[in-house]
Motif scaffolding. Structure first.
Motif, PDB file in Angstrom:
ATOM      1  N   ALA A   1       0.865  -1.182   0.000  1.00  0.00           N
ATOM      2  CA  ALA A   1       0.000   0.000   0.000  1.00  0.00           C
ATOM      3  C   ALA A   1       0.899   1.228   0.000  1.00  0.00           C
ATOM      4  O   ALA A   1       1.965   1.217   0.622  1.00  0.00           O
TER       5      ALA A   1
ATOM      6  N   HIS B   1      -5.014  -0.863   3.132  1.00  0.00           N
ATOM      7  CA  HIS B   1      -5.493  -2.190   2.746  1.00  0.00           C
ATOM      8  C   HIS B   1      -4.307  -3.079   2.419  1.00  0.00           C
ATOM      9  O   HIS B   1      -3.441  -2.719   1.622  1.00  0.00           O
TER      10      HIS B   1
ATOM     11  N   PRO C   1      -3.387  -6.389   0.571  1.00  0.00           N
ATOM     12  CA  PRO C   1      -4.056  -7.250  -0.406  1.00  0.00           C
ATOM     13  C   PRO C   1      -3.698  -8.729  -0.315  1.00  0.00           C
ATOM     14  O   PRO C   1      -4.419  -9.564  -0.855  1.00  0.00           O
TER      15      PRO C   1
ATOM     16  N   ASP D   1     -13.121   0.728   9.949  1.00  0.00           N
ATOM     17  CA  ASP D   1     -12.082   1.497   9.260  1.00  0.00           C
ATOM     18  C   ASP D   1     -11.422   2.564  10.134  1.00  0.00           C
ATOM     19  O   ASP D   1     -10.862   3.536   9.635  1.00  0.00           O
TER      20      ASP D   1
ATOM     21  N   HIS E   1      -7.918  -4.766   6.218  1.00  0.00           N
ATOM     22  CA  HIS E   1      -7.589  -3.375   6.544  1.00  0.00           C
ATOM     23  C   HIS E   1      -6.910  -3.312   7.913  1.00  0.00           C
ATOM     24  O   HIS E   1      -7.342  -3.983   8.865  1.00  0.00           O
TER      25      HIS E   1
ATOM     26  N   TYR F   1      -5.477   8.590  -1.101  1.00  0.00           N
ATOM     27  CA  TYR F   1      -5.386   7.138  -0.938  1.00  0.00           C
ATOM     28  C   TYR F   1      -6.800   6.624  -0.711  1.00  0.00           C
ATOM     29  O   TYR F   1      -7.392   6.849   0.348  1.00  0.00           O
ATOM     30  N   ARG F   2      -7.357   5.932  -1.684  1.00  0.00           N
ATOM     31  CA  ARG F   2      -8.773   5.567  -1.669  1.00  0.00           C
ATOM     32  C   ARG F   2      -9.112   4.382  -0.785  1.00  0.00           C
ATOM     33  O   ARG F   2     -10.278   4.129  -0.510  1.00  0.00           O
ATOM     34  N   SER F   3      -8.112   3.628  -0.316  1.00  0.00           N
ATOM     35  CA  SER F   3      -8.393   2.398   0.437  1.00  0.00           C
ATOM     36  C   SER F   3      -8.340   2.574   1.950  1.00  0.00           C
ATOM     37  O   SER F   3      -8.373   1.601   2.693  1.00  0.00           O
TER      38      SER F   3
END
Length: 196
Positions: A32, A58, A60, A90, A132, A159-161
């Motif tokens: 990330a 996140h 992966p 989150d 996450h 950062y979208r995650s």
């Protein structure tokens, strides 16, 4: 009684040792990241407000979270603590799975106009499944008047995650989404994992 030639015995030992050797360690790879840094925007980690920061990210793949990189700079006498936490909804939930304290001497080099990314390698990396998580940045208790500098990422959801958060004296005592006049803001960072 039949004797085994010494050369055959040595070959057998070498072959057996090769079979018993642990598999090679997988190289760490970026799991990330958000690399944008605004120059010269910075803020304190610690200091009179005992400010702390967190970034949710996140992961992966399953693997050992080996290290993180952050644009931080500390004086030689200071100390930075980096922790990996589990998250709920989150948001970091305080359950720590890995901790590393870094002396300021490892973080006091300073480039221009920003210090660049600094590596924090975990001596005992956590084995984590995909999901996450968050890393947090703080100055340990008892050293709250000391501080390290953290260089900031641009305004916006870069950062979208995951989101960035802070806690500071004078605010409610829980994680608040990091913001400025233009809206939300993420941290600049990289997270590295050694996949299984």
């Amino acid at each position: 009684m039949r004797c085994i030639p010494l050369s055959s015995f040595v070959l057998f030992l070498v072959a057996g040792a090769a079979l018993a050797a642990p598999p090679p360690i997988a190289p760490a790879r970026v799991a990330a990241e958000q690399l944008q840094v605004v120059s010269p925007a910075n803020t304190d980690i610690g200091g009179s407000a005992a400010q702390r920061f967190a970034q949710v990210f996140h992961l992966p793949v399953e693997g050992y979270l080996s290290h993180v990189m952050v644009p931080a700079n500390c004086g030689a006498a200071r100390l930075l603590r980096v922790e990996i936490e589990l998250v709920t909804g989150d948001v970091p939930n305080g359950v720590v799975v890995a901790t590393q304290e870094v002396p300021g001497t490892a973080l006091n080099a300073y480039g221009q106009p920003v210090p660049g990314m600094r590596m924090v390698e975990f001596a005992q990396p956590a084995l984590l499944p995909p999901g996450h998580y968050a890393f947090t940045l703080t100055v340990p208790a008892g050293r709250r008047t000391e501080y390290c500098m953290l260089w900031l990422a641009p305004s916006g959801d870069t950062y979208r995650s995951g989101k960035a958060y802070f806690i500071a004296r004078g605010n409610p005592p829980h994680w608040i989404e990091l913001f400025d006049a233009a809206g939300s803001r993420d941290l600049a960072f990289q997270v590295f994992v050694r996949p299984l």
